[in-house]
Design an enzyme around this catalytic site. Structure first.
Site, short mmCIF file in Angstrom:
data_model
loop_
_atom_site.label_atom_id
_atom_site.label_comp_id
_atom_site.label_asym_id
_atom_site.label_seq_id
_atom_site.Cartn_x
_atom_site.Cartn_y
_atom_site.Cartn_z
N SER A 51 0.85 -1.20 0.00
CA SER A 51 0.00 0.00 0.00
C SER A 51 0.88 1.23 0.00
CB SER A 51 -0.86 0.01 1.27
OG SER A 51 -1.65 1.17 1.32
N TYR A 66 -2.91 0.37 10.62
CA TYR A 66 -2.81 -0.17 9.26
C TYR A 66 -1.45 0.21 8.66
CZ TYR A 66 -3.98 -0.98 4.33
OH TYR A 66 -3.98 -1.42 3.03
O1 NJP Z 1 -10.21 -5.45 -0.07
P1 NJP Z 1 -11.29 -6.65 0.06
P2 NJP Z 1 -9.13 -5.09 -1.20
N1 NJP Z 1 -6.96 -15.12 5.18
O2 NJP Z 1 -11.78 -6.55 1.46
C1 NJP Z 1 -9.10 -11.62 2.18
C2 NJP Z 1 -4.63 -3.72 -0.06
N2 NJP Z 1 -4.97 -2.32 -0.34
O3 NJP Z 1 -9.31 -5.87 -2.43
O4 NJP Z 1 -11.00 -14.35 3.61
C3 NJP Z 1 -7.15 -15.12 3.85
O5 NJP Z 1 -12.27 -6.61 -1.05
C4 NJP Z 1 -10.59 -11.45 2.00
O6 NJP Z 1 -11.23 -12.71 1.79
P3 NJP Z 1 -12.04 -13.57 2.90
C5 NJP Z 1 -5.23 -4.28 1.23
O7 NJP Z 1 -4.46 -3.93 2.35
C6 NJP Z 1 -6.25 -1.93 -0.56
O8 NJP Z 1 -9.15 -3.61 -1.31
O9 NJP Z 1 -12.93 -14.43 2.07
N3 NJP Z 1 -7.72 -14.11 3.19
C7 NJP Z 1 -10.66 -10.69 0.69
O10 NJP Z 1 -10.66 -11.57 -0.40
C8 NJP Z 1 -5.16 -5.77 0.93
O11 NJP Z 1 -3.89 -6.29 1.23
C9 NJP Z 1 -6.52 -0.57 -0.79
O12 NJP Z 1 -12.76 -12.58 3.77
C10 NJP Z 1 -8.13 -13.06 3.92
C11 NJP Z 1 -9.36 -9.90 0.67
O13 NJP Z 1 -8.52 -10.41 1.72
C12 NJP Z 1 -5.39 -5.84 -0.58
O14 NJP Z 1 -5.19 -4.52 -1.08
C13 NJP Z 1 -5.49 0.34 -0.81
C14 NJP Z 1 -7.95 -12.98 5.30
C15 NJP Z 1 -9.61 -8.43 0.92
O15 NJP Z 1 -10.39 -7.95 -0.11
C16 NJP Z 1 -6.77 -6.31 -1.02
O16 NJP Z 1 -7.78 -5.49 -0.44
C17 NJP Z 1 -4.20 -0.11 -0.59
C18 NJP Z 1 -7.35 -14.08 5.93
N4 NJP Z 1 -7.16 -14.11 7.26
C19 NJP Z 1 -3.95 -1.44 -0.35
N5 NJP Z 1 -8.44 -11.78 5.74
C20 NJP Z 1 -7.89 -0.04 -1.02
N6 NJP Z 1 -8.90 -0.87 -1.27
O17 NJP Z 1 -8.07 1.21 -1.00
C21 NJP Z 1 -8.91 -11.15 4.66
O18 NJP Z 1 -3.23 0.80 -0.61
N7 NJP Z 1 -8.72 -11.90 3.55
#
Ligand code: NJP
Length: 239
Positions: free
Chosen positions: A130, A143
Site C-alpha cells: 500500500s 494499518y
Molecule cells: O479489499 P477486500 P481489497 N486469510 O476486502 C481476504 C490492499 N490495499 O481488495 O478471507 C485469507 O475486497 C478477504 O477474503 P475472505 C489491502 O491492504 C487496498 O481492497 O474471504 N484471506 C478478501 O478476499 C489488501 O492487502 C486498498 O474474507 C483473507 C481480501 O482479503 C489488498 O489490497 C489500498 C484474510 C480483501 O479484499 C486487497 O484489499 C491499498 C485471511 N485471514 C492497499 N483476511 C484499497 N482498497 O483502497 C482477509 O493501498 N482476507
C-alpha cells in the site's frame, strides 16, 4: 502445461480481479481465501481451482504446501485495515490483528510457497502492500504500521533472494474502490465506508491494480519491477 498462480484474498476486490486477469493471461489460478463459496464461484468462472485459506491460521497455510506443489506466481494480496481510530484511541488488539494478517500472514505464505516456486526453477512473488506502507495518515496508525512492516518484509526478501531466480515485486496502491476494504475499516458501517470514496475523485478500481500486477508478471523473468506505486490521479500529487 499452463503456468500456475496462487492469489490470496481472491474472494473479492483486488484479489478477485487479479485472479481474472491472470487467468486471461493463461495461468491456471488457485483462488484462495476464507469465503470458500466465493472462491469456488470464481474458480468455476475462470477455469481455476478454489482453496479455503486463512493466512492467520498456521495449519491452513501449512496445507498449501501439499495443495499447491508447483507454482510460478504467488500473489500475496490477503489483507485489511481494521478501524480508523486515532493512535490515542486505538485498541492494541486491532493493531495486533492487522500485524498478524498483513505481516505474519504474508510471511507464512511466502515461507510455505518458496519451495514450490523454486521447484519450477524460479518464479514471481507479488505482494499488494500500500502507499500506507510508506506514508502515514491520520486514523491509519495501525494499518500503516502493518503495511510499513509488510513492505520491510518484501524489501528484505528481495535482497535475500538476489541471485536466485525468484523476483519479488511490491505493488503499492493508493485508494482503490473495492467491495470490502472500506467496509472492514469502518467495521461494517456502510455509510462511513461510502464517504471514503466521496473524498477522492475517481478512485482506482480493482481492475486497475490487477492490470499492474498482470503487466509486472508478464515481463520477461529477468526483469524485476521492484515497486510499482499506483494512485488515482486525484491522489497523484500527494507526498
Ligand atoms: O479489499 P477486500 P481489497 N486469510 O476486502 C481476504 C490492499 N490495499 O481488495 O478471507 C485469507 O475486497 C478477504 O477474503 P475472505 C489491502 O491492504 C487496498 O481492497 O474471504 N484471506 C478478501 O478476499 C489488501 O492487502 C486498498 O474474507 C483473507 C481480501 O482479503 C489488498 O489490497 C489500498 C484474510 C480483501 O479484499 C486487497 O484489499 C491499498 C485471511 N485471514 C492497499 N483476511 C484499497 N482498497 O483502497 C482477509 O493501498 N482476507
Amino acid at each position: 502445461m499452463a503456468p500456475i498462480a496462487l492469489v490470496t484474498g481472491a474472494s473479492s476486490g483486488i484479489g478477485a480481479a487479479t485472479a481474472r486477469r491472470l487467468a486471461e493471461d493463461g495461468y491456471e489460478v488457485v483462488v484462495a481465501a476464507r469465503r470458500g463459496i466465493r472462491c469456488e464461484q470464481l474458480a468455476e468462472e475462470i477455469g481455476g481451482r478454489a482453496l479455503r485459506l486463512d493466512v492467520t491460521d498456521e495449519r491452513s497455510v501449512d496445507a498449501l504446501v501439499e495443495a499447491v506443489p508447483r507454482l510460478d506466481v504467488l500473489v500475496n494480496n490477503a489483507g485489511a485495515a481494521l478501524g480508523a481510530e486515532s493512535v490515542e484511541g486505538a485498541d492494541p488488539e486491532d493493531w495486533q490483528r492487522m500485524y498478524d494478517l498483513n505481516v505474519i500472514g504474508t510471511l507464512r505464505v511466502v515461507q510455505a510457497m518458496l519451495p514450490a516456486l523454486r521447484a519450477e526453477g524460479g518464479g514471481t512473488i507479488v505482494t499488494v502492500t500500500s502507499t500506507a506502507g510508506s506514508v502515514a495518515y491520520e486514523g491509519g496508525g495501525g494499518y500503516c504500521a502493518s503495511k510499513f512492516g509488510e513492505r520491510a518484509l518484501v524489501d528484505t526478501l528481495r535482497l535475500e533472494l538476489s541471485g536466485h531466480p525468484v523476483r519479488v515485486i511490491d505493488i503499492a496502491p493508493g485508494m482503490v474502490k473495492t467491495e470490502g476494504f472500506a467496509l472492514t475499516r469502518y467495521r461494517g458501517d456502510e455509510a462511513a465506508a461510502k464517504r471514503v470514496y466521496e473524498g477522492v475523485d475517481s478512485p482506482l478500481t480493482a481492475e486497475d491494480v490487477a492490470e499492474c500486477i498482470g503487466f509486472a508478471c508478464g515481463l520477461p523473468l529477468h526483469v524485476n519491477v521492484d515497486r510499482l506505486v499506483v494512485r488515482p490521479l486525484a491522489q497523484a500529487a500527494q507526498h
